[in-house]
Write a protein that holds these residues in place. Structure first.
Motif, PDB file in Angstrom:
ATOM      1  N   LEU A 228       0.921  -1.172   0.000  1.00  0.00           N
ATOM      2  CA  LEU A 228       0.000   0.000   0.000  1.00  0.00           C
ATOM      3  C   LEU A 228       0.907   1.155   0.000  1.00  0.00           C
ATOM      4  O   LEU A 228       0.814   2.048   0.160  1.00  0.00           O
ATOM      5  CB  LEU A 228      -0.809  -0.115   1.209  1.00  0.00           C
ATOM      6  CG  LEU A 228      -1.780   0.993   1.484  1.00  0.00           C
ATOM      7  CD1 LEU A 228      -2.838   1.050   0.486  1.00  0.00           C
ATOM      8  CD2 LEU A 228      -2.319   0.995   2.863  1.00  0.00           C
ATOM      9  N   LEU A 229       1.480   1.259   0.197  1.00  0.00           N
ATOM     10  CA  LEU A 229       1.715   2.639   0.611  1.00  0.00           C
ATOM     11  C   LEU A 229       1.670   3.463  -0.619  1.00  0.00           C
ATOM     12  O   LEU A 229       0.641   4.023  -0.890  1.00  0.00           O
ATOM     13  CB  LEU A 229       3.022   2.756   1.305  1.00  0.00           C
ATOM     14  CG  LEU A 229       3.178   3.842   2.309  1.00  0.00           C
ATOM     15  CD1 LEU A 229       1.962   4.073   3.088  1.00  0.00           C
ATOM     16  CD2 LEU A 229       4.361   3.646   3.110  1.00  0.00           C
TER      17      LEU A 229
ATOM     18  N   CYS B 242       1.937   6.224  -1.148  1.00  0.00           N
ATOM     19  CA  CYS B 242       1.111   7.357  -0.756  1.00  0.00           C
ATOM     20  C   CYS B 242       1.971   8.343   0.003  1.00  0.00           C
ATOM     21  O   CYS B 242       3.163   8.167   0.135  1.00  0.00           O
ATOM     22  CB  CYS B 242      -0.058   6.905   0.103  1.00  0.00           C
ATOM     23  SG  CYS B 242       0.447   6.301   1.692  1.00  0.00           S
TER      24      CYS B 242
ATOM     25  N   TYR C 135      -1.166  -5.264   0.695  1.00  0.00           N
ATOM     26  CA  TYR C 135      -0.657  -4.016   1.221  1.00  0.00           C
ATOM     27  C   TYR C 135      -1.111  -3.881   2.668  1.00  0.00           C
ATOM     28  O   TYR C 135      -2.284  -3.860   2.945  1.00  0.00           O
ATOM     29  CB  TYR C 135      -1.189  -2.835   0.412  1.00  0.00           C
ATOM     30  CG  TYR C 135      -0.854  -2.916  -1.055  1.00  0.00           C
ATOM     31  CD1 TYR C 135       0.245  -2.245  -1.562  1.00  0.00           C
ATOM     32  CD2 TYR C 135      -1.626  -3.682  -1.915  1.00  0.00           C
ATOM     33  CE1 TYR C 135       0.556  -2.324  -2.905  1.00  0.00           C
ATOM     34  CE2 TYR C 135      -1.314  -3.777  -3.253  1.00  0.00           C
ATOM     35  CZ  TYR C 135      -0.225  -3.090  -3.749  1.00  0.00           C
ATOM     36  OH  TYR C 135       0.082  -3.177  -5.071  1.00  0.00           O
TER      37      TYR C 135
ATOM     38  N   LEU D  77      -0.837  -1.807   6.554  1.00  0.00           N
ATOM     39  CA  LEU D  77      -0.690  -0.444   7.017  1.00  0.00           C
ATOM     40  C   LEU D  77       0.506  -0.261   7.939  1.00  0.00           C
ATOM     41  O   LEU D  77       0.901   0.858   8.213  1.00  0.00           O
ATOM     42  CB  LEU D  77      -1.975   0.011   7.711  1.00  0.00           C
ATOM     43  CG  LEU D  77      -3.196  -0.039   6.799  1.00  0.00           C
ATOM     44  CD1 LEU D  77      -4.404   0.544   7.519  1.00  0.00           C
ATOM     45  CD2 LEU D  77      -2.947   0.709   5.515  1.00  0.00           C
TER      46      LEU D  77
ATOM     47  N   GLU E 270       0.014   7.599   8.274  1.00  0.00           N
ATOM     48  CA  GLU E 270      -0.786   6.945   7.249  1.00  0.00           C
ATOM     49  C   GLU E 270      -2.216   6.707   7.708  1.00  0.00           C
ATOM     50  O   GLU E 270      -3.157   6.735   6.907  1.00  0.00           O
ATOM     51  CB  GLU E 270      -0.134   5.622   6.856  1.00  0.00           C
ATOM     52  CG  GLU E 270      -0.757   4.965   5.658  1.00  0.00           C
ATOM     53  CD  GLU E 270      -0.017   3.718   5.257  1.00  0.00           C
ATOM     54  OE1 GLU E 270       0.667   3.136   6.103  1.00  0.00           O
ATOM     55  OE2 GLU E 270      -0.117   3.324   4.098  1.00  0.00           O
TER      56      GLU E 270
ATOM     57  N   GLN F 184      -4.734   9.310   6.672  1.00  0.00           N
ATOM     58  CA  GLN F 184      -5.152   9.415   5.284  1.00  0.00           C
ATOM     59  C   GLN F 184      -6.563   8.846   5.145  1.00  0.00           C
ATOM     60  O   GLN F 184      -7.041   8.100   5.998  1.00  0.00           O
ATOM     61  CB  GLN F 184      -4.209   8.603   4.384  1.00  0.00           C
ATOM     62  CG  GLN F 184      -2.803   9.134   4.341  1.00  0.00           C
ATOM     63  CD  GLN F 184      -2.659  10.259   3.329  1.00  0.00           C
ATOM     64  OE1 GLN F 184      -3.643  10.780   2.813  1.00  0.00           O
ATOM     65  NE2 GLN F 184      -1.429  10.634   3.059  1.00  0.00           N
TER      66      GLN F 184
ATOM     67  N   THR G  47      -9.074   6.254   3.003  1.00  0.00           N
ATOM     68  CA  THR G  47      -8.885   5.010   2.253  1.00  0.00           C
ATOM     69  C   THR G  47      -8.739   5.297   0.762  1.00  0.00           C
ATOM     70  O   THR G  47      -7.952   4.640   0.073  1.00  0.00           O
ATOM     71  CB  THR G  47     -10.072   4.063   2.503  1.00  0.00           C
ATOM     72  OG1 THR G  47     -10.176   3.806   3.898  1.00  0.00           O
ATOM     73  CG2 THR G  47      -9.896   2.751   1.769  1.00  0.00           C
TER      74      THR G  47
ATOM     75  N   LEU H 282      -5.162   6.165  -0.134  1.00  0.00           N
ATOM     76  CA  LEU H 282      -4.286   4.998  -0.117  1.00  0.00           C
ATOM     77  C   LEU H 282      -4.462   4.160  -1.376  1.00  0.00           C
ATOM     78  O   LEU H 282      -3.500   3.729  -2.002  1.00  0.00           O
ATOM     79  CB  LEU H 282      -4.566   4.153   1.125  1.00  0.00           C
ATOM     80  CG  LEU H 282      -4.334   4.816   2.484  1.00  0.00           C
ATOM     81  CD1 LEU H 282      -4.612   3.817   3.595  1.00  0.00           C
ATOM     82  CD2 LEU H 282      -2.922   5.361   2.605  1.00  0.00           C
TER      83      LEU H 282
ATOM     84  N   ARG I 135      -2.942   5.158  -4.914  1.00  0.00           N
ATOM     85  CA  ARG I 135      -1.488   5.070  -5.085  1.00  0.00           C
ATOM     86  C   ARG I 135      -1.035   3.667  -5.474  1.00  0.00           C
ATOM     87  O   ARG I 135       0.136   3.443  -5.749  1.00  0.00           O
ATOM     88  CB  ARG I 135      -0.767   5.487  -3.804  1.00  0.00           C
ATOM     89  CG  ARG I 135      -0.918   6.943  -3.384  1.00  0.00           C
ATOM     90  CD  ARG I 135      -0.535   7.906  -4.490  1.00  0.00           C
ATOM     91  NE  ARG I 135      -0.187   9.236  -4.023  1.00  0.00           N
ATOM     92  CZ  ARG I 135      -1.049  10.226  -3.807  1.00  0.00           C
ATOM     93  NH1 ARG I 135      -2.337   9.999  -3.984  1.00  0.00           N
ATOM     94  NH2 ARG I 135      -0.634  11.425  -3.429  1.00  0.00           N
TER      95      ARG I 135
ATOM     96  N   PRO J 174      -8.483   3.539   7.256  1.00  0.00           N
ATOM     97  CA  PRO J 174      -7.153   2.995   7.550  1.00  0.00           C
ATOM     98  C   PRO J 174      -6.954   2.637   9.016  1.00  0.00           C
ATOM     99  O   PRO J 174      -6.247   1.677   9.338  1.00  0.00           O
ATOM    100  CB  PRO J 174      -6.217   4.132   7.114  1.00  0.00           C
ATOM    101  CG  PRO J 174      -6.966   4.822   6.021  1.00  0.00           C
ATOM    102  CD  PRO J 174      -8.408   4.767   6.446  1.00  0.00           C
TER     103      PRO J 174
END
Length: 669
Positions: free
Chosen positions: A8-9, A11, A30, A32, A53, A56, A58, A61, A64, A116
């Protein structure tokens, strides 16, 4: 309810990256606290602070992640697409639980009901036999919930944070608290968000783009024995006074209540590694209204509420046998959808109609997977999914509503199967080849089967369903490679989907519109075939120890059997990022670019071309030690050049936010 069995990230975080293999090379997970981007079995690690994070959204996230593009209708609840596939073509689940949005205009995708702060990881599969639960033609997303942990280092732990964004005067607060003992643990987390109208580039205010929401997650775990546990989870998410400037109506409220109970068995010294069984129920209540719009925008005032109820269960077992890692899952669920509309014309009686006339769908499914290790270099992963799907109308009023469109029985029964084979070859310590071939299928969605004059803002047509739709099927193939050495990692991948009985809307002659100003009426039909192809490129480079460069690139191209461009296909997009992380600090600069999309079919699908753009973001952060606690401070500037821009999938080409300064504080204890 009548229930038979009833990256995930990638971002804006300056502290990056940990990637870890969990599945095969064509699936991604991904998390967190880490980013699990599976690259053919390779592992990459770097610790970072996750509290930034969690503040942020969803949506930020998801957009990205390579291959994920968001459909935007306002400043809230964007809808994910995978390589240009959306809606019923992909599956979205929360912790393996089936959920279905209650809005007929797709204002409430499943991703809008999870934050998140609730999640442990996001699992992504692009192939029909990917990380999703049940059959699909294009893969899916699963949002795994964070759970309470027994035996934690601290009896009490948690975090608290707050943030402010200058654009839309957006504020958000988050909190989490856990109590942990050796056999019992309980945790709670919450988020509250509020924003006014945002401003696009060059100071243009976007009216009706405000929103308010709060979210609460609870998790409790009790160990019956060291290898047996009971787990209870509850998630509640409520939004209200939500504006949708790209649509004709706003939302007075969108509420979700999601609960589950699980039994998890993890034996030791046995070939059986884990066995999890879960029962769950969720209820989604959604109401569109136009009471805050000016009179000149509302020729007839109307209310459009909708509900979705789902009850289900699954039981999943995993075990090793010599060189096999096997997984089997049984799933059963039943979902009921109800949507209605009441119109209030001036000087006339109220008019009532069902727009989604009380649809019930019951599904039974079996998923089988096997990961076969052929020595140290080869891995084969066959899979099979079989679903039995029954759809019907559960009220007499619903049947009477559809009697004006259809004759004969409205019941549908389908047997659907997916099958796939993934392969992975480690050539040496640096090079890996991987590929997959799969066959996918899906039943037509409730809207595609039974819709009663649902308005589509993108092409300005009313849509009606078609109870005689055939299954949409796909043959999907992908091929990629991975190169990794100490400082450089690169992974290109190509894909292709060949669809049969592809479902689209076609104009229906001789039908009058229900929506004032609509261009006509379309009905869902099967076309013989369609083609979707493209690729992704993911690369990272560490020129020096404290420097990190990352690039993610993706493109999709789609066309139907007549050569017309398919709608809602994203053009080439590139996200490039450089980070510098000395000691407790972190700095980053990022560019996001999308090319012009002029491969559209305006006459057939009502889609318009879109311009390309490039925007720039920068950010910085630092961690401060306060005793045994940690304070994280982060600041970022998005769209620093205040550019007016929109992405191709944004409905009505609505401009996205202009320059935006975001400030975040969080304390972890």
């Amino acid at each position: 309810m009548r229930i038979p069995l009833y990256a995930l990230l990638l971002c804006s975080v300056p502290f990056m990256v940990h990637a870890q293999s969990e599945t095969d090379s064509v699936h991604h997970s991904y998390t967190l606290s880490t980013v699990n981007y599976t690259i053919a079995g390779q592992r990459y690690q770097k610790n970072y602070t996750r509290s930034r994070e969690l503040q942020q959204s969803t949506d930020r996230l998801l957009e990205r992640i390579p291959g994920v593009t968001m459909i935007r209708r306002g400043n809230f609840a964007m809808e994910p697409t995978l390589r240009g596939l959306s809606a019923a073509q992909i599956n979205m689940t929360i912790d393996g639980m089936q959920l279905f949005g209650a809005c007929t205009d797709r204002m409430d995708p499943i991703s809008s009901y999870v934050e998140p702060n609730n999640m442990e990881r996001i699992q992504l599969g692009f192939s029909p036999n990917g990380e999703q639960h049940n059959a699909s033609v294009g893969g899916g997303l699963n949002f795994s919930l964070k759970q309470a942990q027994t035996g934690a280092a601290k009896v009490w732990s948690g975090l608290a944070g707050a943030g402010y964004e200058t654009n839309a005067s957006a504020t958000q607060t988050i909190a989490a608290l856990q109590y942990s003992r050796s056999r019992f643990a309980i945790s709670a987390n919450g988020v509250w968000r509020r924003a006014g109208n945002y401003t696009a580039g060059k100071g243009q205010e976007i009216n009706f783009s405000q929103y308010n929401k709060w979210n609460l997650g609870l998790s409790a775990v009790y160990l019956l024995k060291p290898n047996q546990q009971l787990r209870v989870d509850y998630l509640q998410d409520e939004g209200y006074n939500i504006g949708y400037p790209a649509l004709t109506m706003d939302v007075s409220f969108a509420k979700a209540k999601i609960g589950s109970a699980s039994y998890i068995y993890t034996p030791t010294g046995m070939k059986l590694k884990s066995w999890e069984s879960k029962v769950y129920y969720n209820y989604i209540d959604h109401a569109m209204d136009d009471t805050k719009r000016p009179a000149w925008q509302v020729p007839i005032h109307m209310d459009m509420p909708g509900t979705s109820q789902t009850m289900g269960l699954y039981s999943r077992a995993k075990w090793y046998y010599t060189n096999h890692f096997l997984e089997a899952q049984f799933t059963a669920y039943s979902n009921r959808l109800h949507a209605e509309m009441t119109m209030y014309p001036k000087n006339a009686a109220e008019m009532f109609m069902l727009t989604l006339p009380d649809v019930q769908r019951t599904v039974y499914g079996i998923d089988l997977k096997d990961k076969i290790y052929l020595g140290q270099d080869w891995t084969l992963s066959p899979s099979l999914t079989v679903n039995y799907v029954q759809s019907d109308i559960y009220t007499e009023l619903g049947k009477e509503t559809l009697s004006s469109l259809f004759t004969g029985s409205l019941d549908r029964k389908n047997l659907i199967w997916n099958a796939g084979l993934n392969a992975e070859k480690h050539i040496n310590g640096r090079w890996t080849l991987f590929g997959q071939l799969s066959r996918g299928a899906r039943s037509a969605s409730a809207q595609e089967l039974y819709a009663f004059y649902l308005f589509n803002r993108m092409d300005n047509f009313d849509y009606i369903g078609n109870k005689d739709l055939k299954q949409e099927t796909s043959v999907n193939a992908s091929l990629g490679m991975s190169y990794h050495q100490h400082r450089l990692h690169i992974q290109p991948q190509l894909f292709v989907y060949r669809f049969s009985n592809y479902i689209v809307g076609q104009r229906k002659q001789g039908y009058s519109t229900m929506t004032i100003g609509a261009s006509g009426v379309k009905q869902y039909v099967n076309i013989p075939d369609a083609l979707l192809y493209g690729g992704e490129l993911y690369a990272t480079y560490r020129p020096w120890d404290k420097w990190y460069i990352q690039s993610t690139n993706s493109i999709s191209i789609g066309q139907d059997n007549a050569g017309n461009a398919l709608p809602l296909i994203p053009p080439f997009k590139s996200i490039n990022r450089i980070e510098y992380t000395p000691s407790k600090y972190g700095f980053y600069a990022e560019s996001i670019s999308q090319s012009r999309q002029d491969r559209v079919s305006t006459a057939v699908y009502g889609e318009r071309a879109s311009a390309g753009f490039t925007i720039f973001n920068v950010g910085a952060g630092r961690n401060f030690a306060i005793g045994k606690n940690t304070l994280n401070v982060h600041a970022a500037v998005y769209n620093i050049l205040d550019k007016q821009y929109y992405e191709h999938l944004d409905i009505l080409k609505l401009y996205r936010p202009g320059r935006n300064l975001a400030l975040n504080l969080s304390l972890t204890f």
